[in-house]
Design a protein around this motif. Structure first.
Motif, short mmCIF file in Angstrom:
data_model
loop_
_atom_site.label_atom_id
_atom_site.label_comp_id
_atom_site.label_asym_id
_atom_site.label_seq_id
_atom_site.Cartn_x
_atom_site.Cartn_y
_atom_site.Cartn_z
N ARG A 66 31.43 28.81 45.12
CA ARG A 66 32.81 28.78 44.64
C ARG A 66 33.04 27.60 43.71
NH1 ARG A 66 35.61 30.33 50.49
NH2 ARG A 66 35.41 32.61 50.26
N ARG A 69 31.61 28.57 40.38
CA ARG A 69 32.35 29.65 39.74
C ARG A 69 33.71 29.19 39.21
NH1 ARG A 69 32.62 32.69 43.77
NH2 ARG A 69 34.85 32.72 44.22
N LEU A 82 35.93 21.58 47.51
CA LEU A 82 34.89 22.62 47.61
C LEU A 82 33.51 21.99 47.75
CD1 LEU A 82 35.95 25.28 44.92
CD2 LEU A 82 36.26 25.39 47.39
N TYR A 224 40.45 31.59 45.65
CA TYR A 224 39.07 31.45 45.21
C TYR A 224 38.68 32.52 44.19
CZ TYR A 224 38.98 28.56 49.38
OH TYR A 224 39.27 27.61 50.32
N SER A 226 38.41 33.98 40.64
CA SER A 226 38.40 33.47 39.27
C SER A 226 39.34 34.29 38.40
CB SER A 226 36.98 33.51 38.69
OG SER A 226 36.56 34.84 38.53
#
Length: 255
Positions: A66, A69, A82, A224, A226
């Protein structure tokens, strides 16, 4: 969308069901065959410990994934959290197997031979004034932190828009769902009846499996997603809506 829901249900049932089943079997063994329970089921580098390692490793991979990304979309605190969650899970996984020491058959450095209760290369068995760090930090303080996370955070998230905004927009902390909290409590109650001194190993395993579920499917899972994935989801919703309208209009005209 349907496929995603089906996959979510499968993973939830597989991870949660496996955790409950294996904890339940462990509790039975602790009463029916204590020696088998101690020497085989929850032994060092045994079946349960390896699964605990995999659960923690899974959380670490998930959070680092995550982080990568969303690195160009989220703020610095969100990304930092994160990264820290991924690093903490990786640390826990490494500690669980003593950083591969027994697997690789390597000797502990002199410092660990002198200050570690089991002579292993890990932190949680280190001795401070003849007390294990595991008892001081990884048991008492960690239990308090988990209690706050599972009980206080979800309630504050639900009742305070300001708190929810900080969690979702600034920090990106996963918020547990009600069934996940219930699963943790159930495992805690089951392992509490083990009197063989290894109940903590079962609780550790069950807890890590529940936390894997929490991190996979938190209540605020959307934070989370995108921007690219969100756009695809919105496009899919629009296509589904258009398809439904077409079917409805065709049916009406046919009547």
């Amino acid at each position: 969308m349907e496929t995603n829901r089906e996959l979510r249900l499968f993973v939830t049932l597989f991870v949660g069901g496996s955790a409950f089943l294996l904890v339940f079997i462990g509790v039975l063994f602790s009463f029916l065959d204590p020696e088998l329970f101690r020497e085989v089921y929850v032994q060092e580098d045994g079946f349960i410990e390896n699964l605990t390692f995999l659960a923690l490793l899974g959380i670490s991979v998930l959070m680092f994934g995550r982080f990568l990304r969303l690195r160009n979309e989220k703020g610095k605190w969100f990304k930092l959290m994160l990264f820290l969650m991924g690093a903490l899970a990786l640390f826990g996984a490494g500690e669980e197997i003593s950083w591969g020491q027994r697997i690789l058959s390597t000797e502990s450095p002199e410092f660990f031979l002198k200050h570690n209760a089991q002579g292993e290369t890990n932190v949680h068995n280190m001795l401070v004034n003849e007390h294990k760090v595991n008892k001081i930090i990884f048991s008492k303080l960690l239990f308090i932190a988990v209690a706050l996370y599972l009980l206080v955070f979800p309630l504050a998230y639900k009742r305070s828009a300001a708190f929810a905004n900080v969690i979702d927009q600034l920090l990106g902390i996963p918020i547990p769902r009600a069934y996940q909290i219930g699963a943790f409590v159930g495992i805690l109650l089951m392992t509490n009846v083990v009197t063989e001194g290894k109940g903590a190993e079962l609780l550790e395993f069950g807890s890590c499996m529940v936390f894997l579920l929490i991190f996979l499917f938190p209540k605020n899972e959307a934070v989370y997603t995108s921007a690219k994935c969100q756009a695809a989801i919105e496009q899919e919703k629009k296509a589904a809506y258009v398809a439904r309208r077409y079917v409805f209009n065709s049916t009406v005209k046919g009547v």
